[in-house]
Design a protein around this motif. Structure first.
Motif, PDB file in Angstrom:
ATOM      1  N   ASN A 176      88.255  31.476  64.141  1.00  0.00           N
ATOM      2  CA  ASN A 176      89.386  32.368  63.874  1.00  0.00           C
ATOM      3  C   ASN A 176      90.208  32.617  65.140  1.00  0.00           C
ATOM      4  O   ASN A 176      91.429  32.773  65.081  1.00  0.00           O
ATOM      5  CB  ASN A 176      88.886  33.700  63.303  1.00  0.00           C
ATOM      6  N   PRO A 228      88.818  39.908  61.496  1.00  0.00           N
ATOM      7  CA  PRO A 228      89.879  39.075  62.098  1.00  0.00           C
ATOM      8  C   PRO A 228      90.573  38.166  61.097  1.00  0.00           C
ATOM      9  O   PRO A 228      91.777  37.909  61.212  1.00  0.00           O
ATOM     10  CB  PRO A 228      89.127  38.264  63.162  1.00  0.00           C
ATOM     11  N   LYS A 229      89.832  37.666  60.097  1.00  0.00           N
ATOM     12  CA  LYS A 229      90.453  36.744  59.149  1.00  0.00           C
ATOM     13  C   LYS A 229      91.541  37.441  58.332  1.00  0.00           C
ATOM     14  O   LYS A 229      92.523  36.807  57.934  1.00  0.00           O
ATOM     15  CB  LYS A 229      89.396  36.143  58.222  1.00  0.00           C
ATOM     16  N   TYR A 258      93.462  40.097  59.452  1.00  0.00           N
ATOM     17  CA  TYR A 258      94.623  40.221  60.344  1.00  0.00           C
ATOM     18  C   TYR A 258      95.356  38.891  60.458  1.00  0.00           C
ATOM     19  O   TYR A 258      96.593  38.844  60.489  1.00  0.00           O
ATOM     20  CB  TYR A 258      94.170  40.676  61.736  1.00  0.00           C
ATOM     21  N   LEU A 259      94.592  37.814  60.532  1.00  0.00           N
ATOM     22  CA  LEU A 259      95.190  36.490  60.669  1.00  0.00           C
ATOM     23  C   LEU A 259      96.083  36.170  59.475  1.00  0.00           C
ATOM     24  O   LEU A 259      97.246  35.765  59.636  1.00  0.00           O
ATOM     25  CB  LEU A 259      94.078  35.447  60.809  1.00  0.00           C
ATOM     26  N   ALA A 267      93.867  39.733  65.604  1.00  0.00           N
ATOM     27  CA  ALA A 267      92.888  38.767  65.091  1.00  0.00           C
ATOM     28  C   ALA A 267      92.207  38.041  66.236  1.00  0.00           C
ATOM     29  O   ALA A 267      90.977  37.849  66.232  1.00  0.00           O
ATOM     30  CB  ALA A 267      93.579  37.762  64.166  1.00  0.00           C
ATOM     31  N   ALA A 316      94.098  31.865  65.335  1.00  0.00           N
ATOM     32  CA  ALA A 316      95.040  32.937  65.668  1.00  0.00           C
ATOM     33  C   ALA A 316      95.910  32.537  66.853  1.00  0.00           C
ATOM     34  O   ALA A 316      97.129  32.744  66.853  1.00  0.00           O
ATOM     35  CB  ALA A 316      94.271  34.227  65.972  1.00  0.00           C
ATOM     36  N   SER A 342      88.254  38.422  67.199  1.00  0.00           N
ATOM     37  CA  SER A 342      87.490  37.175  67.128  1.00  0.00           C
ATOM     38  C   SER A 342      86.745  36.919  68.425  1.00  0.00           C
ATOM     39  O   SER A 342      85.591  36.485  68.422  1.00  0.00           O
ATOM     40  CB  SER A 342      88.420  35.999  66.819  1.00  0.00           C
TER      41      SER A 342
END
Length: 728
Positions: free
Chosen positions: A700, A653-654, A656-657, A688, A704, A692
């Protein structure tokens, strides 16, 4: 197991303990044959210090604030148990058996509350907070400190009664000798700033330390599980962890101090709290940061919570919506609308018809094409308790949920519901009768199912148990096993390294540093010890008054690892991370950023399949873009790195963020690709948030969500109702 039971009349009787209810890393819990309301806790490795501590506790029990209700608020040791081998050593104790209760998180978390006790409304939450404050008041009045305050040690009934468990871990002071038996553990999210990053086994706890943790628990009870230091980070870089925020006094709802956080969109409004409670939270977390002694004590909380409960009013639309009379309209109706129809306190009718358990309808996705044309360089990133007098006559009784009559055509639905209820009943019976000890934390938080501690005799046995516990994220249990392994083999560097890793994962950085340093004395070529000690020093810089010193020490550790092995990929990655952190505060940031990129390049030359190296290199290029005249080229390089990381692992996720933020900033410069970048940014940020949530990574997730609000021009209310991100 044959033991000797020491009765209150000083008579000692023999007792057989045969039925085990649970086994943890420290002790095993047994039923007491002669008393179904009592259990026995027997330590695997009893020692003199535990024995003396138990003697003090049995002789000086605290008062029970809910004795008049026939409820036990504090599961205190009642009688001693001695060995039957002739030594007469104290090996354990008896204590009350607690049934039918759940961890407090099941009640302040809206999702689990909806499943287990959906009619547990806001008045119940206030009453739970009052009962909790009463238990703390009784403990403090008796001279005890909880020490390790956290949500796992607090159990709650569906009538808002509270029981504090795991009491043999509390800090105890012997009134006759003034010896203090300390609490060696603590959870960072509940630890006050003055104890952050301390080795707890070397600290005497005091009442103000407990009061910080009590304030956190009360805040979570009244704010739908929101932590008081949870918020959207408003500065550049990665959001600091809770312990760093607490250490700096960054209470999200500070009144007299500016902090780099804003409240998360999914948190209830600060205004729902009664004004007196708002004042106490500011005293606890803002004023108390500078002077711990002015934190509200438990008795003060008691009076304020009673005042808040007396000021409650009921919503005309939904009687389950109970809120403070200082508000002009129902906050829970507004919150239900904001959450897309997911009511935190569903009506009795909805509960009876099982509407509260139905998933939210999946909203249609909308494309948003109008956003502000701007570029941001920042990461968007005292009364005792009786049953209630009014409003809820069922508060003092067990809540029942009776479904309404159903027409015959709904028989198939009823049969399905009956099946689910049967499974639920079996689950409850399993948890709260035969194995309630595991649920209620009478044993350790984690249980072991391998061979018993008594059968372990060698270094390798303890070491394997430690490794197994570590892999299962049972870090406290792992520490105990590695400690036993070290006793068997004091010259084992790998045992010290592994124990240091366990301390690190518990955020006990000083203890981890000590273990890694000792491992290097035993084995100066222990590469992992150098790398991991560097990681600890990087974390210690967050709390240090001289972070540059810690950063330099960390880099020296990575350099030492690379002198031993030039192909140690982790050392290159971690050194690059430290260098990029130094660059943020450096007078020559370009040079330090380029040195960081060089480290990531070397790591990828050795192993091109490390997504972390691509991600970190992308972060540095994102930072370089802020200072570059050719920022678009640097942004595209960062995008390429994030793409590579996601090709290797599509569940980060980090990544994508950050990719979403880069695409959003590219969209601000106009051009033919602006709309495409904007939509790609929204897609990335939604991805993200979704991942998350799946991983319970709330930091996250919140970042997001906040970033999506920025992309769609801060229309968060609309977003909550119309986006498909929030499905839980």
């Amino acid at each position: 197991m044959q033991v000797l039971h020491c009765l209150p009349n000083q008579k000692i009787v023999s007792m057989n303990l045969n039925v085990s209810l649970g086994r943890g890393g420290e002790a095993c819990i047994y039923t007491v044959p002669s008393d179904t309301e009592t259990v026995a806790k027997i330590y695997h490795k009893p020692d003199i210090e535990k024995a003396r501590k138990l003697e003090v506790m049995v002789l000086h029990p605290p008062s029970n604030p809910t004795a008049s209700l026939g409820h036990i608020s504090i599961a205190w040791p009642s009688e001693l148990i001695r060995a039957a081998d002739g030594s007469n050593n104290i090996i354990g104790f008896t204590m009350p058996r607690i049934r039918g209760m759940r961890p407090v998180i099941d009640f302040y978390n809206p999702r689990t509350r909806r499943q287990h006790c959906p009619l547990f409304n806001y008045q119940y939450l206030l009453r739970t907070a009052r009962n909790l404050a009463a238990a703390f008041a009784a403990l403090h009045q008796a001279g005890y400190c909880v020490g390790d305050v956290n949500e796992s040690n607090i159990l709650v009934s569906d009538t808002a009664l509270v029981t504090v468990v795991d009491t043999d871990s509390f800090q105890v002071r012997d009134p006759s000798s003034d010896i203090v038996y300390r609490t060696p553990v603590g959870k960072p999210e509940f630890t006050p700033p003055e104890l952050q990053n301390k080795t707890f086994s070397e600290c005497d706890r005091s009442t103000p330390h407990d009061l910080f943790g009590l304030g956190v628990l009360i805040f979570q009870l009244l704010m739908e599980g929101t932590h008081p230091f949870s918020g959207i980070y408003q500065s550049v870089g990665e959001p600091p962890p809770y312990e760093a925020r607490i250490a700096k006094g960054h209470f999200t709802y500070s009144v007299n101090r500016r902090v780099p956080y804003s409240a998360t969109p999914i948190a209830p409004s600060w205004d729902i709290l009664h004004p007196t409670l708002q004042q106490l939270f500011v005293r606890c977390f803002e004023d108390g940061h500078y002077n711990p002694n002015i934190r509200p004590n438990a008795q003060t909380w008691l009076m304020a919570l009673a005042e808040a409960e007396d000021a409650l009013r009921t919503c005309q639309k939904n009687p389950q919506h109970i809120y403070s009379n200082h508000l002009h309209k129902c906050p829970w109706c507004e919150r239900s609308a904001k959450l897309g129809g997911r009511d935190p306190f569903p009506s009795i009718q909805d509960v009876a018809n099982k509407q509260h358990l139905k998933p939210r309808p999946r909203p249609k996705r909308r494309r948003t094409t109008t956003v502000p044309r701007r570029r941001t360089a920042a990461t968007v990133g005292t009364s005792r308790y009786v049953t209630p007098k009014r409003r809820s006559p069922q508060l003092g009784r067990k809540i029942s949920y009776n479904p309404s009559n159903t027409k015959p055509k709904f028989y198939p639905v009823l049969l399905c519901l009956l099946g689910f209820l049967t499974l639920g009943y079996l689950d409850i019976v399993t948890k709260f009768t035969t194995s309630s000890i595991e649920e209620n934390q009478y044993a350790q938080q984690t249980l072991i199912s391998s061979k018993s501690a008594e059968s372990k005799s060698s270094f390798i046995d303890y070491y394997k148990e430690g490794r197994a516990a570590y892999k299962g994220q049972k870090y406290e249990e792992a520490i105990a096993n590695f400690a036993q392994a070290i006793q068997k083999k004091p010259d084992s560097a790998k045992a010290y390294v592994n124990r240091g890793n366990s301390h690190y994962n518990l955020k006990e950085y000083e203890a981890a540093l000590t273990d890694y340093t000792h491992a290097l004395k035993l084995n100066p070529n222990a590469i992992k010890a150098f790398v991991n000690r560097g990681n600890v020093r990087y974390m210690l810089a967050e709390y240090s008054s001289d972070p540059d010193k810690e950063y330099k020490l960390a880099i020296e550790d990575y350099n030492q690892a690379l002198r031993i092995d030039r192909d140690e990929v982790e050392a290159y990655i971690r050194r690059g991370i430290v260098r990029s952190q130094i660059a943020k505060f450096s007078g020559d940031s370009q040079k330090d950023y380029l040195r960081a990129i060089d480290d990531f390049n070397k790591a990828l030359q050795i192993n091109p399949n490390r997504p972390e190296a691509f991600y970190q290199r992308g972060l540095v290029r994102y930072q370089l873009a802020q200072y570059s005249s050719n920022f678009e080229q640097e942004y595209k390089k960062a995008l390429a790195d994030f793409n590579q990381a996601l090709q290797l692992n599509g569940k980060l996720p980090k990544v994508y963020l950050k990719r979403g933020l880069v695409r959003y900033e590219l969209a601000q410069y106009g051009g033919g690709k602006s709309d495409r970048y904007r939509q790609q940014a929204i897609d990335d940020l939604q991805k993200a948030a979704k991942i998350s949530l799946e991983k319970d990574d709330m930091d996250n997730y919140q970042q997001a969500l906040s970033s999506i609000c920025v992309v769609v021009d801060n229309k968060c209310d609309t977003l909550f109702q119309k986006t498909s991100v929030i499905q839980r």
